[in-house]
Design an enzyme around this catalytic site. Structure first.
Site, short mmCIF file in Angstrom:
data_model
loop_
_atom_site.label_atom_id
_atom_site.label_comp_id
_atom_site.label_asym_id
_atom_site.label_seq_id
_atom_site.Cartn_x
_atom_site.Cartn_y
_atom_site.Cartn_z
N ASP A 262 -15.18 -6.27 22.93
CA ASP A 262 -14.16 -5.65 23.77
C ASP A 262 -14.77 -4.58 24.67
O ASP A 262 -14.36 -4.43 25.83
CB ASP A 262 -13.07 -5.01 22.89
CG ASP A 262 -12.21 -6.07 22.23
OD1 ASP A 262 -12.04 -7.14 22.83
OD2 ASP A 262 -11.72 -5.84 21.11
N GLY B 191 -16.88 0.61 16.37
CA GLY B 191 -17.41 1.03 15.07
C GLY B 191 -18.91 1.28 15.11
O GLY B 191 -19.63 0.64 15.88
N LYS C 226 -23.58 -4.33 20.66
CA LYS C 226 -23.56 -3.62 19.38
C LYS C 226 -22.44 -4.15 18.52
O LYS C 226 -21.32 -4.26 19.03
CB LYS C 226 -23.33 -2.12 19.65
CG LYS C 226 -22.98 -1.33 18.44
CD LYS C 226 -21.61 -0.64 18.51
CE LYS C 226 -20.42 -1.54 18.50
NZ LYS C 226 -19.19 -1.00 17.92
N THR C 227 -22.66 -4.55 17.35
CA THR C 227 -21.61 -4.72 16.34
C THR C 227 -22.24 -5.30 15.08
O THR C 227 -23.05 -6.24 15.16
CB THR C 227 -20.42 -5.61 16.77
OG1 THR C 227 -19.55 -5.77 15.63
CG2 THR C 227 -20.80 -6.99 17.26
N GLY D 154 -22.29 0.16 4.77
CA GLY D 154 -23.40 -0.56 5.40
C GLY D 154 -23.55 -0.21 6.87
O GLY D 154 -24.66 -0.14 7.39
N ASP E 230 -20.71 -7.00 13.12
CA ASP E 230 -20.05 -8.29 12.85
C ASP E 230 -20.89 -9.49 13.28
O ASP E 230 -20.65 -10.60 12.82
CB ASP E 230 -18.69 -8.36 13.56
CG ASP E 230 -17.70 -7.39 12.97
OD1 ASP E 230 -18.07 -6.65 12.04
OD2 ASP E 230 -16.54 -7.37 13.43
N GLY F 96 -16.40 -7.68 8.71
CA GLY F 96 -16.52 -8.70 9.75
C GLY F 96 -15.09 -8.98 10.15
O GLY F 96 -14.39 -9.70 9.44
N ARG G 161 -12.56 4.42 20.02
CA ARG G 161 -12.12 3.06 20.35
C ARG G 161 -11.17 3.01 21.55
O ARG G 161 -10.45 2.02 21.73
CB ARG G 161 -11.44 2.44 19.13
CG ARG G 161 -12.40 2.05 18.01
CD ARG G 161 -11.74 1.12 17.03
NE ARG G 161 -12.59 0.79 15.89
CZ ARG G 161 -13.44 -0.22 15.88
NH1 ARG G 161 -13.58 -0.98 16.94
NH2 ARG G 161 -14.16 -0.45 14.81
P1 FBP Z 1 -16.92 -3.20 16.25
O1 FBP Z 1 -16.45 -4.54 16.67
O2 FBP Z 1 -16.39 -2.11 17.05
O3 FBP Z 1 -18.41 -3.16 16.17
O4 FBP Z 1 -16.43 -2.89 14.77
C1 FBP Z 1 -16.70 -3.71 13.73
C2 FBP Z 1 -16.04 -3.24 12.46
O5 FBP Z 1 -16.93 -2.54 11.64
C3 FBP Z 1 -15.42 -4.43 11.74
O6 FBP Z 1 -16.36 -5.05 10.89
C4 FBP Z 1 -14.25 -3.82 11.04
O7 FBP Z 1 -13.21 -4.75 10.84
C5 FBP Z 1 -13.80 -2.77 11.98
O8 FBP Z 1 -14.94 -2.37 12.70
C6 FBP Z 1 -13.22 -1.57 11.28
O9 FBP Z 1 -12.65 -0.74 12.21
P2 FBP Z 1 -12.35 0.81 11.99
O10 FBP Z 1 -13.63 1.54 12.25
O11 FBP Z 1 -11.36 1.11 13.04
O12 FBP Z 1 -11.85 0.99 10.59
#
Ligand code: FBP
Length: 600
Positions: A107, A12, A131-132, A474, A134, A186, A76
């Site tokens: 991951d 993400g 990066k994340t 965000g 979360d 998160g 992803r």
């Molecule tokens: P990453 O772990 O890839 O940084 O993604 C975090 C996140 O934004 C989470 O907070 C959320 O649950 C998920 O991605 C949402 O995934 P998607 O982009 O597949 O809807």
């Protein structure tokens, strides 16, 4: 010596990603203008399919300090097979790459370490960048030294969510009629919720990790008396959770505050006993189905009814005989009691890394539906009422020529308090009248005195909610000053790790809580961060997510302050307005509050 480096985003978006690329680019060009940087398009797919752009200074300047991953996009895909590893290596060789930089979450950094191992003999280095939004990639040494306190993007996302949530606190205490329910992203960990709690002082912020440790002391004691152990007393259930939220609502209502703001972490379900069991079981069933049938579960059963029918047949032992003893008639029975939107959510397709997609589930709806139901029960029992200000009551009665104290004693259970609560036995106009007659304040033939009627009406609670989801907005924000600097430095560090011959390491900055000149660039070997976890039905080595630690400073301070933020008394609401992101000035918004607290 000129270097060829490839880079891609994975997972993400997180604010600051473009600055990582800018950091790598500026630093490599500074050391050798002939060095070249290639950006793979659409995440790992670009590497596998050799789809890339050469990153030029004008491209870097277009996106410097800008949010999102728009420059080269993201994806992803997991590079999880020998074919994919070979395809990745082929592309790297064609471009004569010296190194590859993977900008991703837990991951993706896991994937970076496996690529580093696969590429080792070819001499191509692989470096990860944390990066994340979360905030769940954190690295501490065994003796407690913090090596990586937070991933980039966390601060910006938390600030963006907080600004919106804080606007809702203002709306709530202006209009005084809504409870705003804010689900905050998160995937599993509640770091973002905790940071938003500090930024906004919302009335209730649920921290999933704390719920997991919940014990129902009353049940434990009762079972002990009977010489038994009550296993259902350990851990949080959806029912317990709804009771906990109701308690907040009822307590605030009692002091006249029939409004407020609640923050619910997106990943809360991971910490709710019965739901976690469903998630684990369904993960396994779906993974096993895909393996046995060599066909995707979701393609075989596109509609919810088909999926449910398959589960039912499993429970009865009529499908994939003997393979799935984990889904029994009791599971099926409990699952069928859930509303269909929630069943659908729990059966949602897992992501490529085998993770449950919490963002696709309407968690806040299932929780709030249970809250509404229980509030109705409390209302019928006379336990959920709006407290009436004593001064208001007095003036209303006096205006009508009535003696407030006489009536207060008869109607209210706390006639001496500043907020008066109508007795639990008074739950209708009929019982109100009986109370007045019983106290000889009126005779049976008299109508209810208008001021008493008005007070009764005012004490009747209406529970109105507005639900909000803060996530995608965000993570698409432009980075804060902190994230701009942090991510740019991570890019520079990634380059220096490559130049120093490192591979299988993650770029990091030590001392993030300190002034910029105390920041220390480091590389962290990724393999050390891994543990075994079940993914797609198999045990796999992955980087361990860092959850909110209930012994951390941040959590302990939160615990100490939350009663104050709940403001279920005569104390005023303590809402905090973090305001917009600022780029100049030495303001407290410089760094995440949780980061600062945990560094003390
Ligand atoms: P990453 O772990 O890839 O940084 O993604 C975090 C996140 O934004 C989470 O907070 C959320 O649950 C998920 O991605 C949402 O995934 P998607 O982009 O597949 O809807």
């Amino acid at each position: 010596m000129p270097r060829h480096i490839g880079v891609f985003f994975s997972g993400g978006p997180a604010p600051g990603g473009h600055n990582v690329i800018a950091g790598i680019f500026d630093e490599m060009k500074k050391y050798n203008p002939d060095s070249r940087l290639y950006g793979f398009l659409f995440g790992p797919d670009g590497l596998l399919d050799a789809k890339y752009v050469e990153i030029t200074s004008s491209l870097v300047d277009t996106y410097r300090n800008m949010g999102g991953f728009s420059m080269i996009k993201t994806g992803r895909t997991k590079i999880d097979s020998k074919q994919k590893m070979d395809a990745a290596l082929k592309t790297c060789k064609e471009l004569k790459l010296d190194a590859l930089v993977v900008i991703g979450g837990d991951d993706s950094n896991t994937n970076a370490a496996f690529l580093a191992q696969y590429f080792k003999s070819s001499g191509i280095k692989v470096i990860g960048v944390p990066k994340t939004i979360d905030g769940d990639i954190q690295v501490t040494t065994d003796d407690g030294e913090m090596l990586c306190a937070i991933s980039f993007g966390f601060h910006t996302a938390a600030r963006a969510f907080s600004q919106n949530i804080s606007n809702l606190t203002t709306d709530a205490d202006s209009d005084i009629k809504y409870w705003h329910i804010c689900k905050v992203m998160g995937r599993v960990a509640s770091h973002l919720t905790l940071e938003c709690a500090f930024q906004t002082h919302a009335n209730l912020s649920l921290i999933g990790e704390e719920l997991a440790d919940y014990t129902d002391q009353k049940r434990i004691d009762k079972a002990k008396e009977d010489g038994k152990i009550d296993y259902t007393a350990y851990g949080m259930t959806l029912r317990h959770l709804s009771r906990l939220i109701c308690d907040t609502i009822v307590r605030r209502a009692a002091c006249g505050k029939n409004y407020g703001v609640i923050i619910i972490p997106e990943g809360i379900l991971e910490f709710i006993n019965e739901i976690q069991v469903f998630i684990i079981k369904l993960n396994k069933i779906i993974a096993d189905y895909n393996y046995i049938h060599d066909h995707h579960f979701h393609s075989s059963f596109p509609a919810l009814t088909d999926k449910l029918e398959y589960l039912r047949r499993l429970a009865r032992g009529m499908a994939d005989k003997g393979r799935f003893p984990i889904w029994n008639l009791r599971d099926d029975d409990l699952f069928s009691q859930l509303p269909s939107f929630f069943q659908e959510g729990l059966l949602v397709e897992r992501d490529t890394h085998g993770n449950f997609q919490f963002s696709q589930v309407k968690t806040e709806k299932i929780v709030m539906d249970m809250v509404k139901e229980y509030l109705n029960t409390l209302k019928e029992q006379g336990k959920y009422k709006i407290g009436i200000e004593r001064t208001y009551f007095n003036s209303l009665m006096e205006k009508a020529g009535m003696i407030p104290d006489q009536y207060a004693k008869a109607i209210f259970k706390n006639p001496e308090d500043s907020h008066l609560l109508i007795k639990e036995s008074v739950i209708s106009l009929k019982t109100l009248k009986q109370t007045l007659v019983g106290n000889e304040l009126i005779s049976p033939e008299d109508p209810l005195p208008p001021p008493v009627l008005a007070i009764y009406k005012k004490s009747e609670p209406k529970f109105r909610t507005q639900t909000h989801f803060y996530g995608y907005d965000g993570r698409g924000s432009d980075p804060t000053h902190f994230d701009c600097n942090y991510s740019y430095n991570l890019g520079m560090i990634a380059f220096h790790l490559i130049a120093g011959g490192a591979t299988g390491q993650m770029a990091a900055v030590k001392n993030l809580e300190k002034k910029f000149d105390a920041w220390e660039p480091i590389g962290i070997p990724i393999a050390r961060l891994m543990h075994l976890e079940e993914r797609n039905g198999k045990m796999e080595l992955v980087i361990e997510k860092t959850l909110v630690n209930s012994h951390s400073n941040a959590f302990r301070v939160f615990k100490a302050l939350r009663e104050d933020w709940l403001a279920a008394g005569s104390n005023p609401d303590k809402y905090r307005r973090p305001g917009p992101v600022r780029f100049t000035g030495n303001s407290e918004e410089d760094r995440p509050i949780t980061l600062m607290l945990n560094s003390i």
